[in-house]
Design a protein around this motif. Sequence first.
Motif, PDB file in Angstrom:
ATOM      1  N   ALA A 151       0.856  -1.189   0.000  1.00 60.12           N
ATOM      2  CA  ALA A 151       0.000   0.000   0.000  1.00 60.12           C
ATOM      3  C   ALA A 151       0.887   1.232   0.000  1.00 60.12           C
ATOM      4  N   ASP A 188      -3.686  -6.838  -5.995  1.00 56.54           N
ATOM      5  CA  ASP A 188      -4.401  -5.658  -5.512  1.00 56.54           C
ATOM      6  C   ASP A 188      -3.446  -4.835  -4.667  1.00 56.54           C
ATOM      7  N   SER A 189      -3.218  -3.612  -5.058  1.00 56.07           N
ATOM      8  CA  SER A 189      -2.419  -2.725  -4.229  1.00 56.07           C
ATOM      9  C   SER A 189      -3.285  -1.514  -3.901  1.00 56.07           C
ATOM     10  N   PHE A 190      -2.926  -0.830  -2.849  1.00 55.16           N
ATOM     11  CA  PHE A 190      -3.768   0.241  -2.342  1.00 55.16           C
ATOM     12  C   PHE A 190      -3.012   1.550  -2.310  1.00 55.16           C
ATOM     13  N   HIS A 191      -3.781   2.604  -2.416  1.00 55.17           N
ATOM     14  CA  HIS A 191      -3.236   3.953  -2.316  1.00 55.17           C
ATOM     15  C   HIS A 191      -4.131   4.715  -1.341  1.00 55.17           C
ATOM     16  N   ALA A 192      -3.523   5.406  -0.402  1.00 55.02           N
ATOM     17  CA  ALA A 192      -4.308   6.177   0.564  1.00 55.02           C
ATOM     18  C   ALA A 192      -3.683   7.543   0.786  1.00 55.02           C
ATOM     19  N   GLU A 216      -8.937   5.778   4.753  1.00 54.48           N
ATOM     20  CA  GLU A 216      -8.904   4.926   3.565  1.00 54.48           C
ATOM     21  C   GLU A 216      -8.167   3.615   3.821  1.00 54.48           C
ATOM     22  N   LEU A 217      -7.587   3.474   4.996  1.00 57.19           N
ATOM     23  CA  LEU A 217      -6.847   2.259   5.350  1.00 57.19           C
ATOM     24  C   LEU A 217      -7.601   1.445   6.402  1.00 57.19           C
ATOM     25  N   GLU A 221     -12.204  -3.077   5.073  1.00 54.07           N
ATOM     26  CA  GLU A 221     -12.342  -2.753   3.652  1.00 54.07           C
ATOM     27  C   GLU A 221     -11.184  -3.324   2.841  1.00 54.07           C
ATOM     28  N   VAL A 222      -9.976  -3.232   3.381  1.00 54.12           N
ATOM     29  CA  VAL A 222      -8.812  -3.772   2.682  1.00 54.12           C
ATOM     30  C   VAL A 222      -8.939  -5.297   2.557  1.00 54.12           C
ATOM     31  N   THR A 228     -11.521  -6.179  -0.082  1.00 51.39           N
ATOM     32  CA  THR A 228     -11.026  -5.940  -1.429  1.00 51.39           C
ATOM     33  C   THR A 228     -10.018  -7.020  -1.846  1.00 51.39           C
TER      34      THR A 228
END
Length: 151
Positions: free
Chosen positions: A93, A125-129, A134-135, A139-140, A143
């Motif tokens: 992330a 799946d990678s995340f951006h916050a 958003e972290l 939810e993570v 996803t």
Amino acid sequence: MSLSGATVSEKTLQDFIDLKMNKIHDFMLIKFATKDFKELVTSHLEPRDTKISNVDQWDKMKGMLSENEAAFMVFPLSFKIKEGGERGKVILASWIPDNCKQKERMVFAASKVYLKNKLDGVAEDSFHATELSELDYCEVATTVSKGKADV
């Protein structure tokens, strides 16, 4: 080398292997070594603590993030699935808060795909916050599990 010209230190790659394969760390934070944004290095390695839940480790990691400085987070997410059983994925992330400098935001964004490719085995799946909200762990996990997580 990434589009930004950055590289990943050999120690950071070894730290990732220790986290993923040897399971001696609960998470790691990666930042640029200097303000010239040339080398990504491990800025924090959390030693393994089996007494703390995965959710609590996630929250601990979030608590280490700065509102003024970007970082990449590598975390071995584990979750129960609705059909029964437990699954896990190592996720990447990016934390790029709005308060960090424009150049830092751009270089981090340009370096993410390169870093992901160097960290063999992170989840697709990678995340951006840009905000801590958003972290959210649930939810993570939802996803990453494509909706199969029982959170």
